[in-house]
Scaffold this motif. Structure first.
Motif, mmCIF file in Angstrom:
data_model
loop_
_atom_site.group_PDB
_atom_site.id
_atom_site.type_symbol
_atom_site.label_atom_id
_atom_site.label_comp_id
_atom_site.label_asym_id
_atom_site.label_seq_id
_atom_site.Cartn_x
_atom_site.Cartn_y
_atom_site.Cartn_z
ATOM 1 N N VAL A 112 0.848 -1.190 0.000
ATOM 2 C CA VAL A 112 0.000 0.000 0.000
ATOM 3 C C VAL A 112 0.890 1.249 0.000
ATOM 4 C CG1 VAL A 112 -1.730 1.303 1.336
ATOM 5 C CG2 VAL A 112 -1.774 -1.218 1.357
ATOM 6 N N LYS A 128 -3.503 3.981 9.016
ATOM 7 C CA LYS A 128 -3.186 3.284 7.762
ATOM 8 C C LYS A 128 -2.298 2.072 8.013
ATOM 9 C CE LYS A 128 -4.322 6.972 4.594
ATOM 10 N NZ LYS A 128 -4.010 7.785 3.434
ATOM 11 N N ALA A 132 -3.678 -1.607 7.022
ATOM 12 C CA ALA A 132 -2.901 -2.284 5.966
ATOM 13 C C ALA A 132 -2.425 -3.651 6.459
ATOM 14 C CB ALA A 132 -1.717 -1.424 5.537
ATOM 15 N N ASN A 137 -1.024 -6.620 4.376
ATOM 16 C CA ASN A 137 -0.266 -5.846 3.387
ATOM 17 C C ASN A 137 0.936 -5.182 4.038
ATOM 18 O OD1 ASN A 137 -2.279 -5.964 1.133
ATOM 19 N ND2 ASN A 137 -3.530 -4.979 2.716
ATOM 20 N N ILE A 139 3.273 -1.499 3.858
ATOM 21 C CA ILE A 139 2.874 -0.105 3.614
ATOM 22 C C ILE A 139 4.103 0.802 3.491
ATOM 23 C CG2 ILE A 139 2.540 0.243 6.133
ATOM 24 C CD1 ILE A 139 0.274 2.219 5.416
ATOM 25 N N LEU A 196 -3.463 4.571 -1.121
ATOM 26 C CA LEU A 196 -4.452 4.994 -0.130
ATOM 27 C C LEU A 196 -4.120 6.454 0.181
ATOM 28 C CD1 LEU A 196 -6.722 4.038 1.665
ATOM 29 C CD2 LEU A 196 -5.058 3.075 3.232
ATOM 30 N N TYR A 215 -7.441 4.428 -3.735
ATOM 31 C CA TYR A 215 -8.489 5.010 -2.899
ATOM 32 C C TYR A 215 -8.022 6.420 -2.595
ATOM 33 C CZ TYR A 215 -10.449 0.381 -2.255
ATOM 34 O OH TYR A 215 -11.023 -0.841 -2.482
ATOM 35 N N HIS A 437 -11.134 -2.772 2.368
ATOM 36 C CA HIS A 437 -10.812 -2.167 1.078
ATOM 37 C C HIS A 437 -9.401 -2.534 0.616
ATOM 38 C CE1 HIS A 437 -14.017 0.455 2.745
ATOM 39 N NE2 HIS A 437 -14.456 0.353 1.508
ATOM 40 N N LEU A 438 -8.630 -3.131 1.517
ATOM 41 C CA LEU A 438 -7.234 -3.422 1.186
ATOM 42 C C LEU A 438 -7.004 -4.915 0.998
ATOM 43 C CD1 LEU A 438 -5.532 -0.873 3.611
ATOM 44 C CD2 LEU A 438 -6.097 -0.603 1.196
#
Ligand SMILES: CC(=O)SCCNC(=O)CCNC(=O)[C@H](O)C(C)(C)COP(=O)(O)OP(=O)(O)OC[C@H]1O[C@@H](n2cnc3c(N)ncnc32)[C@H](O)[C@@H]1OP(=O)(O)O
Ligand SMILES: NC(=O)C1=CN([C@@H]2O[C@H](COP(=O)(O)OP(=O)(O)OC[C@H]3O[C@@H](n4cnc5c(N)ncnc54)[C@H](O)[C@@H]3O)[C@@H](O)[C@H]2O)C=CC1
Length: 492
Positions: A112, A128, A132, A137, A139, A196, A215, A437-438
């Motif tokens: 991300v 975040k 994430a 994920n 980041i 993001l 996003y 959303h991730l």
């Protein structure tokens, strides 16, 4: 275009951060739900423990907001956001739909690229990082240059607490040389899987132009309509509490009160009684000159106290003043009070009824906050419904402050520091962003019915019947008869 040495260095940092993040993410992907949840719990605990320190750093570095409220924003992430994602399944098969025979399999998106606003530079980093990693994920964060140190310090805390709880090293990075070029490189690089991006309209446009899934969530310019049926003292107290929070730096905080004519004078009395300062014409002109710098917002007033803003304008206001209020009529750059001010300044409009109120709120949203948030204080459900149906905002907050309501602190909306503005605002989603959303959902789908190929079956039967040559009717007539028999058989 020639890049400076420092820009090249920044771009190199982007590339090495992304490579490390990618490798670490491959490791994270192998962890179990329990292991991931332990990491997120540790990050939330660290965020809670350091909420005050990070909040203070943010105020010292940016000069925006209040230490106590920055701390509250960090705690909101550590507690409310954490509570809302804690039980969320993000590893392996996360759902089985027995009726439709579908299994849902969670798949992280990868790396991300996170862009962070200067107004929430620690809370958005905490947020975040947590969402994430919850979705497995890595980041890489691009900080705002005026909030570099506090964003970096926050990312460092998140990285250490995650690694101590078993996360693979290198999952979280924060760039140390912020530059527009480096931020562009981060957004476009082949190792970035999703962007993001939280901030103003220019940056959101840059995110969407990068060619990567993004996003991008944009600015607010939140109007709040106070209807004649509202509980006025309560509405005023909610609005002032919301607007003064962190000196108005939250994107969902009220920017303009739109008052229904019959309650206008009571509303003004109540505003004064509860600590707002109504500017006279001369004072209004002096403050108006401060609000814009060119066609943009003047950073000198962002997140400052009403007294400091008044000082800058050469006027004096009582010590207990919580918000500066100016009566306004127009909307647009020629009327500075009508823009998003990110400071404890409110415009006050008067309308004859809710139809006019709806139109004015729409104009204000169109000026700079399309698709973001709208407030309404009202006791009449039909009016609330009309505003909910017709106004171009993704969150319509009823009888509550929009700052806390929009981010999901006092409403049932998903707690988040990143609020989608939907297609109205040129964004892909109108949701409050979270781990869901991730990650991508893969669907394992079992066959549950045979395909009905009625037409083909009818053709085949008709051909057989015609083949016997014993009927004195046409092929089309035979086909119709067969179709009708087949459909009756299906009904039976
Ligand atoms: C008219 C209206 O409706 S205004 C209401 C809408 N609201 C907005 O759009 C708010 C958007 N944000 C802003 O306006 C500003 O960020 C403010 C006012 C909140 C803060 O302003 P500032 O602290 O001056 O920060 P700003 O983002 O403008 O950037 C300062 C400088 O850093 C640069 N910069 C920004 N991001 C980066 C980055 N990632 N790397 C390097 N430099 C950067 C900018 O280019 C700018 O450089 P310049 O001064 O040479 O032009
Ligand atoms: N919708 C939402 O959830 C939120 C929206 N906001 C909005 O953000 C704004 C305040 O934040 P700011 O820091 O002033 O916003 P900003 O847009 O100036 O900066 C945001 C980030 O983008 C970077 N950036 C700016 N221009 C860029 C470009 N052309 N290319 C690449 N990167 C760029 C900056 O360095 C920073 O990290 C307000 O308008 C507010 O409403 C803030 C918080 C939440």
């Amino acid at each position: 275009m020639r890049l400076l040495d420092s820009d090249l260095q920044a771009i190199q940092e982007v590339r090495s951060s992304l490579a490390e993040a990618k490798a670490a993410q491959k490791q994270l992907e192998k962890l179990t739900q329990q292991q991931v949840d332990r990491i997120i719990a540790a990050m939330a605990a660290a965020a809670e423990e350091h909420a005050e320190r990070l909040g203070l750093l943010a105020v010292e570095e940016t000069g925006f907001g209040k230490p106590a409220d920055k701390k509250a924003k960090n705690l909101f992430v550590a507690r409310d956001v954490y509570a809302s994602i804690k039980e969320m399944k993000t590893v392996g098969i996360i759902g089985k739909d027995e009726a439709r025979q579908i299994w849902e399999v969670a798949q992280p998106v990868g790396v991300v690229a996170a862009i962070v606003p200067s107004t929430n530079p620690t809370s958005t980093v905490l947020f975040k990082c947590m969402i994430a990693l919850k979705a497995r994920n890595a980041i890489v964060i691009s900080p705002h240059p005026s909030a570099l140190r506090c964003s970096q310090e926050t990312a460092k805390l998140m990285r250490h607490s995650a690694e101590e709880a078993g996360a693979p090293p290198g999952l979280i990075h924060c760039l140390s040389v912020p530059s527009i070029e480096a931020c562009g490189e981060l957004m476009k690089h082949r190792l970035t899987d999703v962007i993001l991006a939280t901030g103003g309209a220019g940056m959101v446009k840059a995110a969407y132009s990068s060619g990567k899934p993004a996003y991008g969530v944009g600015p607010g310019n939140v109007p709040v309509f106070v209807h004649r049926s509202a509980d006025i003292p309560r509405a005023v107290s909610r609005i002032l509490q919301s607007k003064t929070f962190d000196y108005g730096t939250i994107c969902a905080s009220e920017q303009a009160i739109v008052a229904d004519q019959p309650i206008k004078s009571r509303l003004v009395e109540e505003l004064k009684r509860q600590g707002a300062y109504l500017l006279n014409e001369r004072e209004k002109r002096q403050i108006a000159e401060l609000i814009l710098r060119g066609n943009g917002l003047n950073p000198r007033i962002v997140g400052k106290s009403p007294q400091a803003i008044a000082d800058m304008a050469g006027i004096s206001v009582p010590l207990e003043t919580s918000v500066l209020v100016a009566e306004e009529k127009g909307v647009g750059l020629d009327y500075p009070f009508s823009v998003e001010k990110l400071s404890p300044i409110l415009a006050l409009y008067t309308v004859n009824d809710c139809l006019e109120g709806g139109r004015l709120c729409t104009e204000l949203l169109e000026l700079g906050g399309l698709g973001h948030t709208l407030g309404i204080h009202c006791g009449d459900e039909a009016v609330i419904e009309a505003f909910g149906l017709e106004l171009p905002a993704s969150r319509i907050i009823v009888n509550a402050g929009t700052t806390f309501g929009g981010i999901g602190a006092t409403t049932g909306i998903l707690p988040s520091m990143t609020l989608g503005c939907g297609a109205y605002g040129g964004n892909i989603t109108s949701d409050n962003i979270g781990p869901q959303h991730l990650m991508n959902l893969k669907r394992v789908a079992f066959g549950i019915r045979d395909m009905q190929v009625e037409h083909e079956a009818a053709e085949r039967l008709a051909r057989q019947v015609i083949g016997t040559r014993q009927l004195g009717i046409s092929r089309e007539e035979v086909l119709d008869i067969v179709k009708s028999v087949l459909s009756q058989m299906k009904l039976g």
